[in-house]
Motif scaffolding. Structure first.
Motif, PDB file in Angstrom:
ATOM      1  N   GLU A 717     -27.958 103.114  37.014  1.00 47.29           N
ATOM      2  CA  GLU A 717     -26.839 102.279  36.581  1.00 47.29           C
ATOM      3  C   GLU A 717     -27.081 101.859  35.145  1.00 47.29           C
ATOM      4  N   SER A 718     -26.235 102.332  34.262  1.00 45.84           N
ATOM      5  CA  SER A 718     -26.377 102.037  32.835  1.00 45.84           C
ATOM      6  C   SER A 718     -25.002 101.975  32.203  1.00 45.84           C
ATOM      7  N   PRO A 719     -24.820 101.097  31.238  1.00 46.18           N
ATOM      8  CA  PRO A 719     -23.530 101.051  30.539  1.00 46.18           C
ATOM      9  C   PRO A 719     -23.382 102.132  29.484  1.00 46.18           C
ATOM     10  N   LEU A 720     -24.424 102.963  29.321  1.00 46.02           N
ATOM     11  CA  LEU A 720     -24.442 103.945  28.238  1.00 46.02           C
ATOM     12  C   LEU A 720     -24.740 105.341  28.766  1.00 46.02           C
ATOM     13  N   GLY A 721     -24.387 106.330  27.971  1.00 47.72           N
ATOM     14  CA  GLY A 721     -24.794 107.694  28.239  1.00 47.72           C
ATOM     15  C   GLY A 721     -26.161 107.962  27.636  1.00 47.72           C
ATOM     16  N   ASN A 722     -26.695 109.145  27.899  1.00 45.78           N
ATOM     17  CA  ASN A 722     -28.015 109.529  27.397  1.00 45.78           C
ATOM     18  C   ASN A 722     -27.856 110.129  26.002  1.00 45.78           C
ATOM     19  N   LEU A 723     -28.233 109.380  24.987  1.00 48.16           N
ATOM     20  CA  LEU A 723     -28.085 109.848  23.606  1.00 48.16           C
ATOM     21  C   LEU A 723     -29.003 111.014  23.283  1.00 48.16           C
ATOM     22  N   LEU A 724     -30.117 111.129  24.007  1.00 48.66           N
ATOM     23  CA  LEU A 724     -31.066 112.209  23.744  1.00 48.66           C
ATOM     24  C   LEU A 724     -30.655 113.505  24.429  1.00 48.66           C
ATOM     25  N   TYR A 725     -30.162 113.404  25.642  1.00 50.31           N
ATOM     26  CA  TYR A 725     -29.742 114.583  26.402  1.00 50.31           C
ATOM     27  C   TYR A 725     -28.399 114.283  27.075  1.00 50.31           C
ATOM     28  N   PRO A 726     -27.302 114.422  26.348  1.00 51.53           N
ATOM     29  CA  PRO A 726     -25.990 114.005  26.857  1.00 51.53           C
ATOM     30  C   PRO A 726     -25.554 114.714  28.137  1.00 51.53           C
ATOM     31  N   LYS A 727     -26.078 115.924  28.407  1.00 53.29           N
ATOM     32  CA  LYS A 727     -25.667 116.650  29.609  1.00 53.29           C
ATOM     33  C   LYS A 727     -26.332 116.115  30.872  1.00 53.29           C
ATOM     34  N   HIS A 728     -27.377 115.321  30.705  1.00 54.75           N
ATOM     35  CA  HIS A 728     -28.120 114.826  31.870  1.00 54.75           C
ATOM     36  C   HIS A 728     -28.398 113.341  31.658  1.00 54.75           C
ATOM     37  N   ASN A 729     -27.505 112.531  32.156  1.00 46.92           N
ATOM     38  CA  ASN A 729     -27.599 111.100  31.901  1.00 46.92           C
ATOM     39  C   ASN A 729     -28.798 110.463  32.582  1.00 46.92           C
ATOM     40  N   THR A 730     -29.022 110.863  33.838  1.00 47.33           N
ATOM     41  CA  THR A 730     -30.098 110.257  34.625  1.00 47.33           C
ATOM     42  C   THR A 730     -31.063 111.330  35.115  1.00 47.33           C
ATOM     43  N   SER A 731     -32.209 110.898  35.599  1.00 48.32           N
ATOM     44  CA  SER A 731     -33.196 111.833  36.136  1.00 48.32           C
ATOM     45  C   SER A 731     -32.574 112.641  37.266  1.00 48.32           C
ATOM     46  N   PRO A 732     -32.706 113.956  37.237  1.00 48.82           N
ATOM     47  CA  PRO A 732     -32.011 114.783  38.240  1.00 48.82           C
ATOM     48  C   PRO A 732     -32.637 114.727  39.626  1.00 48.82           C
ATOM     49  N   MET A 733     -33.814 114.106  39.764  1.00 47.53           N
ATOM     50  CA  MET A 733     -34.507 114.124  41.050  1.00 47.53           C
ATOM     51  C   MET A 733     -34.501 112.783  41.777  1.00 47.53           C
ATOM     52  N   VAL A 734     -33.757 111.824  41.285  1.00 54.27           N
ATOM     53  CA  VAL A 734     -33.700 110.526  41.963  1.00 54.27           C
ATOM     54  C   VAL A 734     -33.062 110.698  43.337  1.00 54.27           C
ATOM     55  N   ARG A 735     -33.616 110.004  44.323  1.00 52.05           N
ATOM     56  CA  ARG A 735     -33.104 110.095  45.683  1.00 52.05           C
ATOM     57  C   ARG A 735     -32.191 108.908  45.970  1.00 52.05           C
ATOM     58  N   PHE A 736     -31.061 109.190  46.577  1.00 45.28           N
ATOM     59  CA  PHE A 736     -30.087 108.153  46.923  1.00 45.28           C
ATOM     60  C   PHE A 736     -30.025 107.980  48.434  1.00 45.28           C
TER      61      PHE A 736
END
Length: 919
Positions: A717-736
């Motif tokens: 949960e973030s109010p911003l996008g990923n400035l370093l890697y815009p195609k991948h905002n969050t870690s792809p392996m987080v479990r929900f």
């Protein structure tokens, strides 16, 4: 803590708190040591008195920031960007410690040419499986290049599909949790023969990969992501570089502000990379101080309370897995051919002998079939998610308060309401004991079917035992008085429960009962124990915990000590064997009780030795600074006289110094292993990190599940996008954990624009299970509040001292407003981003009650250790209060105490103050 283990080999604090006084600079990040560990913070203050520079980088300006020389505010969740910038600064400005890095790290190791970095794949590493949202390090070619095959030929002994499912792809097992795992699943890889380029110019050597990976983390980018000024960042970088090298050392200290993120392991990994590049590991005043939030959290993982780890970080066997079918397969799969983990068989066989005694024989694999198998994910977050969905019948809860302290406590309480029975051992009736009747957001008690058994527990002063603290130091505490009434120690409860179970199943021939029946369970006192005043204890059935500690230390079963007529205690883990002649309950603790009557955890001797080796016992082997072979140069000489700790004495032909060498005592610096050498014989005299298979510190670590190098991703949960890697905002392996009680705001949304983080107060303890039942502490911090900036307060019409509400997709709470300059808004991507801070100590049980910050946080799990992300999430804030009545305290507030002198008490122990209220 695999973030440390992946870098160095052991997942624990590398130095000791008193050693912080030897630092020339200390970077505190993810830590508020002055308020959360105030007793230990005196040592950084000693360093400051001696001229050290203290730096605090944190979202909040705190009492700790006030005593530091430099404070830099950053947005919560942007730590990897800041640390990655420091790594880039060190590399691009050639400030790394060349001789140290070349000799003691894997910088020169060449990685398989098929590996692709996030720079090549716009934010992902090679080997990512989109369907399963996980990395396959084999497919991604993360491993070391080897002579002749490029690291491509691997033998897969990973077992069946069913076994791999049971292993839980999101969690590490055993010593892999400490980052000592191998790049691939094969147990046969020999890292010592990896290809290397000492010139560091090969495009696939780790140094070049590192340079490319962190190149985009410039001061300007760090400023844009974190919200600090570029010049603030550069000042921190310069201070760290200036205070590192031959003559000076810098320490990094962190706590839950780093761990409680979905990228927490990789945040810590970035710090490890930085400290290796600066040459601060294994040296006085250097290292990484992992500050624990409880007096024996370290001990809890050592012994171990982790569902997939046996004591001493041995992996828990997995159900339906051919690699765990019998002891020989387990050893072959778990051991490493080189480094200290080549002794794996000695550790597990000695553990089995400690557990099952004479019943453990070579003929029955030393009882290996009796060890429980992991058949699923039993980590807390996944387990309570299952509980909330009706998948658990009963639960024992000792000294924990998930109903108040668990992330998204709503889900935890829902889980408890779904149980058939619950046993709670605690001092007070916490939220987890009274959820069925006092939860203001729960159903009426008539609708809760859980049968709760509350067992009154003994307080710390009413029991004896050991605590293993932040710095791996095992300290024994003695019982002062008997517990009152029916209160009993945790040890008493579980020891007597075990006795009753063994009696219940006595005589059974059912194979599944043999693990219980063969368990050694003989810790009775030989005679009734006495209290310090000489009187006999009135408690019957209390186990003698020094007997437990002796079992943990280990025995030589083939030798009798004439002083006791019993098996001789071993002096340390070097005595352990895999033939059944030694028993040891936890190999890393071996040496804590080396002879009858000498409980080293109970020693409190102050000597002239500055490391104070006779105060308690530090694992392993009473080493106070891990990897201290690195405090000397490759030839074995101290890097400088000012920073000497351990060195090679050519006359004595051994390593000497004030600390116990974390190295083979008689292995000379010029020792080189013969081709094909195994175990410690494969570790050269210049390789300090002996629990890594190649003896080196890992700048690049293929054993972490979410990538071999740290990468900045935004919090879930973030109010911003990923400035370093815009195609991948969050870690792809987080479990929900999907469900109506655990809704997530996945993308930036105007509905939840404010960043929230939780924090700790000195005056309260964790979720308040002890402190909110204490009237004196409640007087100091009486009610729930939220910190916010003047700017945010003005925007929302919130006044200082007034009421405000905080809302997330999981819930809504109220708090008093603390409008303060300690928090400030950041301008990021041309927009203002606000932050608030929430103490996590309040809930609905106790003398002081209030809204619970943990009702706002989410159930999320990082891929390495299933850690949640309560240090960064988004919310909305408004002026006003919640609707409806305010829940009352569950216990009456204590009356104002009288300050008349306490009878039979020395003047020095009388309460301060002269007012006689309450007469």
């Amino acid at each position: 803590m695999p973030g440390l283990g992946a870098s160095f080999g052991r997942g624990a604090a590398t130095n000791y708190q008193q050693d912080m006084a030897n630092s020339d600079c200390i970077l505190f990040m993810g830590s508020n040591m002055a308020e959360a560990q105030p007793v230990g913070f005196r040592w950084p203050m000693v360093a400051k008195e001696r001229g050290a520079t203290l730096i605090h980088v944190d979202p909040r300006f705190t009492r700790m920031s006030a005593v530091c020389d430099l404070y830099v505010g950053i947005r919560s969740g942007s730590d990897i960007a800041f640390l990655g910038g420091l790594v880039n600064y060190v590399l691009t400005n050639d400030r790394w410690f060349h001789e140290y890095v070349l000799a003691y790290t894997n910088a020169s190791t060449i990685i398989d040419e098929g590996f692709q970095d996030t720079e090549d794949l716009a934010g992902l590493f090679s080997g990512f499986d989109q369907q399963h949202k996980s990395y396959d390090s084999r497919e991604g070619n993360w491993g070391y290049e080897e002579p002749g095959n490029g690291g491509q030929e691997q033998q897969d002994v990973s077992g069946s599909e069913q076994a791999n499912s049971a292993k839980d792809p999101h969690g590490q097992q055993g010593h892999a949790r400490d980052g000592s795992g191998k790049p691939y699943v094969s147990p046969y890889k020999d890292m010592t023969i990896a290809q290397r380029d000492p010139t560091l110019q090969h495009p696939h050597c780790i140094m070049q990969i590192l340079r490319r990976h962190f190149a985009r983390y410039t001061p300007e980018v760090v400023s844009q992501v974190c919200g600090c000024k570029p010049e603030e960042f550069v000042r921190v970088a310069e201070l760290l570089c200036t205070n590192s090298g031959r003559e000076r050392t810098t320490c990094i200290a962190y706590a839950l502000g780093w761990t409680q993120h979905t990228t927490g392991v990789q945040i810590i990994r970035t710090a490890g990379i930085l400290q290796l590049l600066l040459g601060n590991m294994g040296r006085p005043g250097g290292g990484i101080m992992a500050l624990r939030g409880h007096s024996t959290i370290q001990g809890a993982t050592d012994i171990s309370t982790l569902y997939d780890s046996l004591p001493g970080y041995l992996p828990q066997p997995v159900a339906h897995d051919p690699a765990n079918e019998d002891l020989s397969c387990y050893i072959e799969y778990g051991r490493m051919p080189t480094g200290y983990w080549a002794n794996f068989s000695k550790f597990i066989v000695s553990l089995l002998k400690a557990w099952y005694g004479d019943a453990a024989t070579p003929e029955n694999d030393f009882g290996f079939s009796w060890v429980p198998r992991v058949d699923g994910d039993y980590s807390q977050l996944a387990y309570f998610d299952r509980m909330a969905k009706g998948g658990v019948k009963g639960y024992f809860l000792a000294g924990q308060n998930p109903a108040g302290g668990g992330p998204n406590a709503n889900v935890h309480r829902a889980g408890l309401r779904n149980l058939e029975w619950l046993v709670v051992l605690d001092w007070f009736e916490t939220e987890s004991a009274v959820f069925w009747k006092d939860d203001p957001n729960g159903p009426s008690s008539s609708q809760v079917g859980t049968e709760v058994f509350f067992i009154p527990a003994a307080a710390a002063q009413e029991k004896e035992g050991s605590l293993t603290n932040t710095q791996r130091l095992i300290q024994w505490h003695r019982k002062a008085i008997d517990p009152s009434g029916d209160c009993r120690s945790d040890a008493w409860f579980f020891y007597n429960l075990g006795k009753r179970l063994k009696q219940l199943y006595a005589g059974s021939t059912d194979p599944k009962d043999q693990a219980l029946l063969n368990l050694t369970w003989d810790y009775d006192y030989d005679e009734q124990p006495r209290l310090p005043d000489g009187t006999l204890s009135r408690i019957e059935g209390e186990p003698e915990l020094e007997k437990v500690l002796m079992e943990i230390n280990g025995h030589r079963l083939d030798e009798i000590d004439p002083r006791t007529g019993q098996s001789r205690l071993v002096s340390g883990y070097s005595e352990l064997k895999d033939d059944g002649t030694t028993a040891c309950g936890c190999w890393v603790y071996s040496g804590v009780f080396p002879e009858p009557g000498r409980n080293r955890a109970d020693e409190r001797k102050i000597t002239d030795n500055p490391v104070q080796p006779e105060w308690g016992f530090a694992w392993p082997n009473n080493v106070r600074v891990l990897y201290n072979r690195a405090s000397a140069d490759p030839e074995g000489r101290p890097w400088s006289e000012r920073k000497k700790l351990v060195w090679w004495d050519a006359e004595k032909r051994r390593w000497v110094g004030p600390d116990k060498p974390d190295f083979e005592l008689e292995k000379p610096p010029d020792y080189q292993p013969a081709p094909g050498a195994t175990g410690m014989a494969a570790i050269a005299g210049t390789q300090p990190f002996i629990t890594k298979a190649d003896g080196l510190g890992w700048l690049y670590s293929p054993s972490t599940k979410d990538g071999p190098l740290p990468t900045h991703y935004e919090p879930i949960e973030s109010p911003l996008g990923n400035l370093l890697y815009p195609k991948h905002n969050t870690s792809p392996m987080v479990r929900f954990f999907d469900g109506p009680l655990n809704q997530i705001s996945h993308t930036p949304t105007p509905e939840y624009p404010v960043v929230a983080t939780t924090f700790r107060l000195t005056e309260h303890y964790l979720s308040g299970p002890m402190s909110r039942f204490n009237s004196w502490l409640n007087e100091l911090q009486p009610e729930m509040f939220a910190e916010l900036s003047f700017e945010l307060a003005a925007e929302r019409g919130i006044v200082h001292g007034g009421w405000m509400t905080i809302q997330t997709p999981r819930g809504r709470i109220e708090a008093r407003a603390m409008v303060t300059r300690r928090l400030r808004p950041f301008v990021i991507e041309g927009r203002v981003v606000h932050q608030i801070g929430l103490p996590f100590h309040w809930a609905f049980a106790g003398e002081s009650v209030g809204s619970n910050a943990n009702d706002l946080t989410a159930l999320l799990a990082d891929p390495n250790v299933s850690m949640h992300e309560s240090k960064a999430f988004t919310c909305q804030v408004q002026a006003g209060r919640l609707e409806g009545p305010t829940p009352p305290p569950t216990v009456p507030t204590a009356p104002w105490p009288t300050l008349d002198p306490i009878p039979d008490t020395p003047a020095s122990a009388q309460p301060e103050g002269r007012l006689g209220h309450g007469k």
